[in-house]
Design a protein around this motif. Structure first.
Motif, PDB file in Angstrom:
ATOM      1  N   ARG A 141       0.839  -1.207   0.000  1.00  0.00           N
ATOM      2  CA  ARG A 141       0.000   0.000   0.000  1.00  0.00           C
ATOM      3  C   ARG A 141       0.872   1.255   0.000  1.00  0.00           C
ATOM      4  O   ARG A 141       0.584   2.210  -0.704  1.00  0.00           O
ATOM      5  N   GLU A 142       1.933   1.205   0.793  1.00  0.00           N
ATOM      6  CA  GLU A 142       2.801   2.375   0.873  1.00  0.00           C
ATOM      7  C   GLU A 142       3.469   2.636  -0.475  1.00  0.00           C
ATOM      8  O   GLU A 142       3.574   3.776  -0.917  1.00  0.00           O
ATOM      9  N   ARG A 143       3.902   1.565  -1.121  1.00  0.00           N
ATOM     10  CA  ARG A 143       4.513   1.710  -2.442  1.00  0.00           C
ATOM     11  C   ARG A 143       3.518   2.334  -3.417  1.00  0.00           C
ATOM     12  O   ARG A 143       3.848   3.245  -4.171  1.00  0.00           O
ATOM     13  N   ASN A 144       2.307   1.840  -3.354  1.00  0.00           N
ATOM     14  CA  ASN A 144       1.258   2.358  -4.228  1.00  0.00           C
ATOM     15  C   ASN A 144       0.965   3.831  -3.936  1.00  0.00           C
ATOM     16  O   ASN A 144       0.786   4.640  -4.848  1.00  0.00           O
ATOM     17  N   ARG A 145       0.943   4.152  -2.648  1.00  0.00           N
ATOM     18  CA  ARG A 145       0.680   5.531  -2.262  1.00  0.00           C
ATOM     19  C   ARG A 145       1.765   6.462  -2.804  1.00  0.00           C
ATOM     20  O   ARG A 145       1.479   7.547  -3.309  1.00  0.00           O
ATOM     21  N   MET A 146       3.010   6.021  -2.692  1.00  0.00           N
ATOM     22  CA  MET A 146       4.109   6.846  -3.192  1.00  0.00           C
ATOM     23  C   MET A 146       4.068   6.952  -4.711  1.00  0.00           C
ATOM     24  O   MET A 146       4.412   7.991  -5.273  1.00  0.00           O
ATOM     25  N   HIS A 147       3.663   5.889  -5.382  1.00  0.00           N
ATOM     26  CA  HIS A 147       3.510   5.958  -6.832  1.00  0.00           C
ATOM     27  C   HIS A 147       2.453   6.989  -7.215  1.00  0.00           C
ATOM     28  O   HIS A 147       2.626   7.740  -8.173  1.00  0.00           O
ATOM     29  N   ASN A 148       1.348   6.995  -6.461  1.00  0.00           N
ATOM     30  CA  ASN A 148       0.303   7.990  -6.724  1.00  0.00           C
ATOM     31  C   ASN A 148       0.823   9.403  -6.488  1.00  0.00           C
ATOM     32  O   ASN A 148       0.517  10.327  -7.251  1.00  0.00           O
ATOM     33  N   LEU A 149       1.589   9.530  -5.427  1.00  0.00           N
ATOM     34  CA  LEU A 149       2.167  10.841  -5.133  1.00  0.00           C
ATOM     35  C   LEU A 149       3.093  11.279  -6.262  1.00  0.00           C
ATOM     36  O   LEU A 149       3.069  12.436  -6.703  1.00  0.00           O
ATOM     37  N   ASN A 150       3.906  10.363  -6.747  1.00  0.00           N
ATOM     38  CA  ASN A 150       4.810  10.697  -7.845  1.00  0.00           C
ATOM     39  C   ASN A 150       4.040  11.011  -9.124  1.00  0.00           C
ATOM     40  O   ASN A 150       4.441  11.896  -9.894  1.00  0.00           O
ATOM     41  N   ALA A 151       2.942  10.300  -9.327  1.00  0.00           N
ATOM     42  CA  ALA A 151       2.121  10.590 -10.513  1.00  0.00           C
ATOM     43  C   ALA A 151       1.549  11.997 -10.430  1.00  0.00           C
ATOM     44  O   ALA A 151       1.480  12.719 -11.428  1.00  0.00           O
ATOM     45  N   ALA A 152       1.141  12.372  -9.226  1.00  0.00           N
ATOM     46  CA  ALA A 152       0.622  13.718  -9.043  1.00  0.00           C
ATOM     47  C   ALA A 152       1.716  14.760  -9.281  1.00  0.00           C
ATOM     48  O   ALA A 152       1.471  15.813  -9.870  1.00  0.00           O
ATOM     49  N   LEU A 153       2.911  14.441  -8.838  1.00  0.00           N
ATOM     50  CA  LEU A 153       4.029  15.365  -9.079  1.00  0.00           C
ATOM     51  C   LEU A 153       4.330  15.470 -10.574  1.00  0.00           C
ATOM     52  O   LEU A 153       4.633  16.556 -11.075  1.00  0.00           O
ATOM     53  N   ASP A 154       4.257  14.360 -11.264  1.00  0.00           N
ATOM     54  CA  ASP A 154       4.467  14.382 -12.713  1.00  0.00           C
ATOM     55  C   ASP A 154       3.403  15.237 -13.397  1.00  0.00           C
ATOM     56  O   ASP A 154       3.703  15.988 -14.330  1.00  0.00           O
ATOM     57  N   ALA A 155       2.173  15.092 -12.922  1.00  0.00           N
ATOM     58  CA  ALA A 155       1.094  15.903 -13.498  1.00  0.00           C
ATOM     59  C   ALA A 155       1.348  17.381 -13.254  1.00  0.00           C
ATOM     60  O   ALA A 155       1.097  18.224 -14.117  1.00  0.00           O
ATOM     61  N   LEU A 156       1.857  17.668 -12.074  1.00  0.00           N
ATOM     62  CA  LEU A 156       2.182  19.057 -11.758  1.00  0.00           C
ATOM     63  C   LEU A 156       3.306  19.567 -12.655  1.00  0.00           C
ATOM     64  O   LEU A 156       3.252  20.673 -13.188  1.00  0.00           O
ATOM     65  N   ARG A 157       4.328  18.742 -12.844  1.00  0.00           N
ATOM     66  CA  ARG A 157       5.434  19.127 -13.735  1.00  0.00           C
ATOM     67  C   ARG A 157       4.921  19.426 -15.135  1.00  0.00           C
ATOM     68  O   ARG A 157       5.403  20.339 -15.804  1.00  0.00           O
ATOM     69  N   SER A 158       3.953  18.643 -15.567  1.00  0.00           N
ATOM     70  CA  SER A 158       3.496  18.758 -16.950  1.00  0.00           C
ATOM     71  C   SER A 158       2.776  20.079 -17.216  1.00  0.00           C
ATOM     72  O   SER A 158       2.663  20.497 -18.368  1.00  0.00           O
ATOM     73  N   VAL A 159       2.252  20.702 -16.187  1.00  0.00           N
ATOM     74  CA  VAL A 159       1.552  21.972 -16.399  1.00  0.00           C
ATOM     75  C   VAL A 159       2.413  23.166 -16.032  1.00  0.00           C
ATOM     76  O   VAL A 159       1.981  24.299 -16.147  1.00  0.00           O
ATOM     77  N   LEU A 160       3.632  22.904 -15.617  1.00  0.00           N
ATOM     78  CA  LEU A 160       4.555  23.993 -15.326  1.00  0.00           C
ATOM     79  C   LEU A 160       5.381  24.277 -16.559  1.00  0.00           C
ATOM     80  O   LEU A 160       5.595  23.389 -17.390  1.00  0.00           O
ATOM     81  N   PRO A 161       5.832  25.521 -16.704  1.00  0.00           N
ATOM     82  CA  PRO A 161       6.758  25.814 -17.802  1.00  0.00           C
ATOM     83  C   PRO A 161       7.959  24.897 -17.693  1.00  0.00           C
ATOM     84  O   PRO A 161       8.450  24.636 -16.593  1.00  0.00           O
ATOM     85  N   SER A 162       8.398  24.396 -18.829  1.00  0.00           N
ATOM     86  CA  SER A 162       9.493  23.434 -18.793  1.00  0.00           C
ATOM     87  C   SER A 162      10.782  24.073 -19.251  1.00  0.00           C
ATOM     88  O   SER A 162      10.791  25.073 -19.948  1.00  0.00           O
ATOM     89  N   PHE A 163      11.879  23.457 -18.869  1.00  0.00           N
ATOM     90  CA  PHE A 163      13.182  23.945 -19.280  1.00  0.00           C
ATOM     91  C   PHE A 163      13.426  23.588 -20.739  1.00  0.00           C
ATOM     92  O   PHE A 163      12.916  22.575 -21.227  1.00  0.00           O
ATOM     93  N   PRO A 164      14.241  24.425 -21.401  1.00  0.00           N
ATOM     94  CA  PRO A 164      14.537  24.138 -22.814  1.00  0.00           C
ATOM     95  C   PRO A 164      15.185  22.781 -23.002  1.00  0.00           C
ATOM     96  O   PRO A 164      14.899  22.087 -23.951  1.00  0.00           O
ATOM     97  N   ASP A 165      16.062  22.409 -22.083  1.00  0.00           N
ATOM     98  CA  ASP A 165      16.759  21.131 -22.262  1.00  0.00           C
ATOM     99  C   ASP A 165      15.990  19.975 -21.634  1.00  0.00           C
ATOM    100  O   ASP A 165      16.532  18.895 -21.438  1.00  0.00           O
ATOM    101  N   ASP A 166      14.734  20.233 -21.282  1.00  0.00           N
ATOM    102  CA  ASP A 166      13.875  19.172 -20.738  1.00  0.00           C
ATOM    103  C   ASP A 166      14.393  18.601 -19.420  1.00  0.00           C
ATOM    104  O   ASP A 166      14.147  17.451 -19.094  1.00  0.00           O
ATOM    105  N   THR A 167      15.128  19.418 -18.710  1.00  0.00           N
ATOM    106  CA  THR A 167      15.591  18.967 -17.402  1.00  0.00           C
ATOM    107  C   THR A 167      14.407  18.672 -16.505  1.00  0.00           C
ATOM    108  O   THR A 167      13.520  19.492 -16.347  1.00  0.00           O
ATOM    109  N   LYS A 168      14.407  17.497 -15.924  1.00  0.00           N
ATOM    110  CA  LYS A 168      13.313  17.144 -15.031  1.00  0.00           C
ATOM    111  C   LYS A 168      13.551  17.762 -13.658  1.00  0.00           C
ATOM    112  O   LYS A 168      14.605  17.569 -13.048  1.00  0.00           O
ATOM    113  N   LEU A 169      12.560  18.498 -13.211  1.00  0.00           N
ATOM    114  CA  LEU A 169      12.675  19.108 -11.904  1.00  0.00           C
ATOM    115  C   LEU A 169      12.625  18.025 -10.834  1.00  0.00           C
ATOM    116  O   LEU A 169      11.888  17.046 -10.962  1.00  0.00           O
TER     117      LEU A 169
END
Length: 241
Positions: free
Chosen positions: A98-126
């Motif tokens: 469950r904890e692993r799953n919870r963290m995966h969901n959290l990371n998915a939410a962070l990815d979603a947040l990254r996707s709506v933020l302005p991105s770096f030219p070199d695609d550096t992942k925040l």
DNA sequence: TAGGCCATCTGGTCCT
DNA sequence: AGGACCAGATGGCCTA
């Protein structure tokens, strides 16, 4: 998915006295098996078929009945400890899942947040913390832009000039030099948020506090269509350790 | 090689 | 009681 019984029992301390890590090591008669079946089934464990009782040589001077009682008590204790341990292990494995799953969901939410933020030219992942800080500043900057636009102040046209979040490249240049970052109290040039001592206050008036330690050259500090002097006072309220 | 970041495990605490 | 949440520990991977 529950761990197999073998896994659950593999690290049993009390199993060390037996050569086998199988629960059947502890089951010596039909009565034991019958008692353990319902318990084990509720935890997803399987109780193997009984095995024959080990042959124990008689101890001189002790009646056979007493020896048998002692043996039964010892076996019962070992069995209960093993089952308790395996049940705990089973719950732990499920909790880990469950904890692993919870963290995966959290990371998915962070990815979603990254996707709506302005991105770096070199695609550096925040990184995670950079994403949160950047998002905070970005939201503040957008809100401030709207506020200026409503007031008709310089930068008020930014509402129209603002680009969609995915419109990279909208963040200028590489991270600021270390000296620049240090002068603003940043930990590193690549981690532009410095230590923040103040609690969250009114984001509309962030520039007064010296605790907001962002630098003008910071890449996470610039947004499209916003006046520079405004951005240079953008706060970061997320504590930096 | 040190430091940063991350995923995972783990035990404790709180909530339903 | 079981699940969610949290923080600490640990080990792997990557980079300067």
């Amino acid at each position: 998915m529950p761990a197999p019984l073998e896994t659950c029992l593999s690290d049993l301390d009390c199993a060390s006295s037996n050569s086998s890590s199988d629960l059947s090591s502890f089951l010596t008669d039909e009565e034991d098996c019958a008692r353990l079946q319902p318990l084990a089934s509720t935890s997803g464990l399987s109780v193997p078929a009984r095995r024959s009782a080990p042959t124990i040589s008689n101890v001189p001077g002790v009646p056979d009945e007493e020896q048998e009682r002692r043996r039964r008590r010892g076996r019962a204790r070992v069995r209960s400890e093993a089952l308790l341990h395996s049940l705990r292990r089973s719950r732990r494995v499920k909790a880990n899942d469950r904890e692993r799953n919870r963290m995966h969901n959290l990371n998915a939410a962070l990815d979603a947040l990254r996707s709506v933020l302005p991105s770096f030219p070199d695609d550096t992942k925040l990184t995670k913390i950079e994403t949160l800080r950047f998002a905070y500043n970005y939201i503040w900057a957008l809100a401030e832009t709207l506020r200026l636009a409503d007031q008709g102040l310089p930068g008020g046209g930014a509402r129209e000039r603002l680009l969609p979040p995915q419109c990279a490249p909208c963040l200028p240049g590489p991270p600021s030099p270390a000296s620049d970052a240090e002068s603003w109290g940043s930990g590193t040039a690549a981690s532009p948020c410095g230590t923040v001592a103040s609690p969250l206050s009114d984001p509309s008036s962030p520039s007064a506090s010296e605790d907001f330690t962002y630098g003008p050259g910071d890449p996470l500090f610039s947004f499209p269509g916003l006046p520079k002097d405004l951005l240079h006072t953008t706060p970061c309220f997320i504590p930096y350790h």
